[in-house]
Design a protein around this motif. Sequence first.
Motif, short mmCIF file in Angstrom:
data_model
loop_
_atom_site.label_atom_id
_atom_site.label_comp_id
_atom_site.label_asym_id
_atom_site.label_seq_id
_atom_site.Cartn_x
_atom_site.Cartn_y
_atom_site.Cartn_z
N GLY A 72 -17.08 -6.06 -20.48
CA GLY A 72 -18.13 -5.77 -19.53
C GLY A 72 -17.68 -4.75 -18.50
O GLY A 72 -18.48 -4.16 -17.79
N ASP A 73 -16.38 -4.55 -18.37
CA ASP A 73 -15.82 -3.57 -17.44
C ASP A 73 -15.16 -2.49 -18.25
O ASP A 73 -14.08 -2.68 -18.81
CB ASP A 73 -14.81 -4.26 -16.52
N THR A 74 -15.79 -1.31 -18.34
CA THR A 74 -15.27 -0.25 -19.20
C THR A 74 -13.92 0.26 -18.73
O THR A 74 -13.16 0.82 -19.50
CB THR A 74 -16.27 0.92 -19.23
N SER A 75 -13.59 0.03 -17.45
CA SER A 75 -12.31 0.51 -16.94
C SER A 75 -11.15 -0.28 -17.50
O SER A 75 -10.01 0.18 -17.47
CB SER A 75 -12.31 0.47 -15.41
N THR A 76 -11.41 -1.53 -17.97
CA THR A 76 -10.33 -2.36 -18.48
C THR A 76 -10.43 -2.55 -19.99
O THR A 76 -9.71 -3.36 -20.55
CB THR A 76 -10.36 -3.75 -17.80
N LYS A 77 -11.35 -1.84 -20.63
CA LYS A 77 -11.51 -1.99 -22.07
C LYS A 77 -10.27 -1.51 -22.78
O LYS A 77 -9.76 -0.42 -22.54
CB LYS A 77 -12.72 -1.19 -22.55
N GLU A 78 -9.74 -2.33 -23.67
CA GLU A 78 -8.55 -1.96 -24.44
C GLU A 78 -8.96 -1.26 -25.72
O GLU A 78 -9.80 -1.75 -26.46
CB GLU A 78 -7.73 -3.20 -24.77
N ILE A 79 -8.37 -0.10 -25.96
CA ILE A 79 -8.65 0.65 -27.17
C ILE A 79 -7.39 0.60 -28.03
O ILE A 79 -6.30 0.96 -27.58
CB ILE A 79 -9.04 2.10 -26.84
N ARG A 80 -7.56 0.18 -29.27
CA ARG A 80 -6.42 -0.04 -30.14
C ARG A 80 -6.46 0.87 -31.35
O ARG A 80 -7.51 1.30 -31.78
CB ARG A 80 -6.38 -1.51 -30.60
N THR A 81 -5.28 1.17 -31.86
CA THR A 81 -5.17 1.94 -33.09
C THR A 81 -4.45 1.10 -34.12
O THR A 81 -3.79 0.11 -33.79
CB THR A 81 -4.41 3.26 -32.86
N GLY A 82 -4.59 1.48 -35.37
CA GLY A 82 -3.92 0.77 -36.44
C GLY A 82 -2.89 1.66 -37.10
O GLY A 82 -2.99 2.89 -37.09
N SER A 83 -1.87 1.06 -37.67
CA SER A 83 -0.86 1.80 -38.42
C SER A 83 -0.32 0.89 -39.52
O SER A 83 -0.52 -0.32 -39.50
CB SER A 83 0.28 2.27 -37.51
N LEU A 84 0.35 1.51 -40.47
CA LEU A 84 0.89 0.77 -41.60
C LEU A 84 2.36 1.15 -41.74
O LEU A 84 2.70 2.32 -41.86
CB LEU A 84 0.12 1.15 -42.87
N HIS A 85 3.23 0.15 -41.68
CA HIS A 85 4.66 0.40 -41.77
C HIS A 85 5.28 -0.57 -42.76
O HIS A 85 5.23 -1.78 -42.56
CB HIS A 85 5.34 0.26 -40.41
N GLY A 86 5.83 -0.02 -43.83
CA GLY A 86 6.43 -0.87 -44.85
C GLY A 86 5.43 -1.82 -45.47
O GLY A 86 5.79 -2.94 -45.87
N GLY A 87 4.17 -1.40 -45.55
CA GLY A 87 3.14 -2.24 -46.15
C GLY A 87 2.53 -3.24 -45.21
O GLY A 87 1.60 -3.97 -45.59
N LYS A 88 2.99 -3.29 -43.95
CA LYS A 88 2.46 -4.24 -42.99
C LYS A 88 1.64 -3.51 -41.93
O LYS A 88 2.04 -2.48 -41.42
CB LYS A 88 3.60 -5.03 -42.32
N VAL A 89 0.49 -4.09 -41.61
CA VAL A 89 -0.41 -3.49 -40.63
C VAL A 89 0.03 -3.85 -39.22
O VAL A 89 0.38 -4.99 -38.93
CB VAL A 89 -1.86 -3.97 -40.85
N ALA A 90 0.03 -2.84 -38.36
CA ALA A 90 0.33 -3.06 -36.94
C ALA A 90 -0.85 -2.57 -36.12
O ALA A 90 -1.51 -1.59 -36.48
CB ALA A 90 1.61 -2.31 -36.54
#
Length: 248
Positions: A72-90
């Motif tokens: 509800g507060d755009t200033s604290t919204k967390e934006i996440r990215t994904g990655s793949l390392h050794g077959g495992k998602v981070a």
Amino acid sequence: MGSNLPFFDIILLAAVAVFLVLRLRSTLGKRTGFDEKPDHDPFSDRGENDNVVNLPRREDRHSDDSQFLDSGDTSTKEIRTGSLHGGKVAVDVLPSDSALAEGLSAIQMSDRSFDPAEFVQGAGAAFEMIIGSFASGDTKTLRNLLDDEVYHDFKSAIDEREALKQTHETVMVGINDVDIIEAEMSGRHAVVTVKFVSEQVNVTRDANGNTVSGDSNHVAKVTDIWTFTRDTRSKDPNWLLVETRSPN
């Protein structure tokens, strides 16, 4: 009572039926992006093709583990990215003022189904399929995964190789890393650039089986940077490869 079922048995059967329906919905309601094609299939006029890789989409779902936490507060919204390392998602939280965070946020605003963590898994699958299809000369599969310009480049290289009666073999030993490094909206199109680090064995042979280039005994570490795009207003869930390059 006659042949009627006892009241308790009716209640029990109804409970079992409800349980089965809920289980079925929980299974069929999940989409990974590797499901069968939707009813709208822009490639249907090309004949049957089981080799289309849909970079994973996610249906509109709102949960606590969403990469975009709607507080509800755009200033604290967390934006996440994904990655793949050794077959495992981070999954990593990005600085809100970073260019990557802004790009991913813009894509999410245009396509609520976009999930970076699922995207990198599909990108890894597409990478391996495209590399393998190029090596084997499978232009039918490549046609569905590449845009027109990239497809023309790949096909030209395949045609040249065949004209010389050469064969190319690629063994994908493993994909070490898949990272989203750039993201943006270009008009109605989502554009995502991914860096792949893989280990491959590449060898090209002539008509007599003699090695022309490469080494079948050498595992090379290869870094590729590929850009994918998708029309966010289209019902077609597929992403297309629009650019390939090597790091500077």
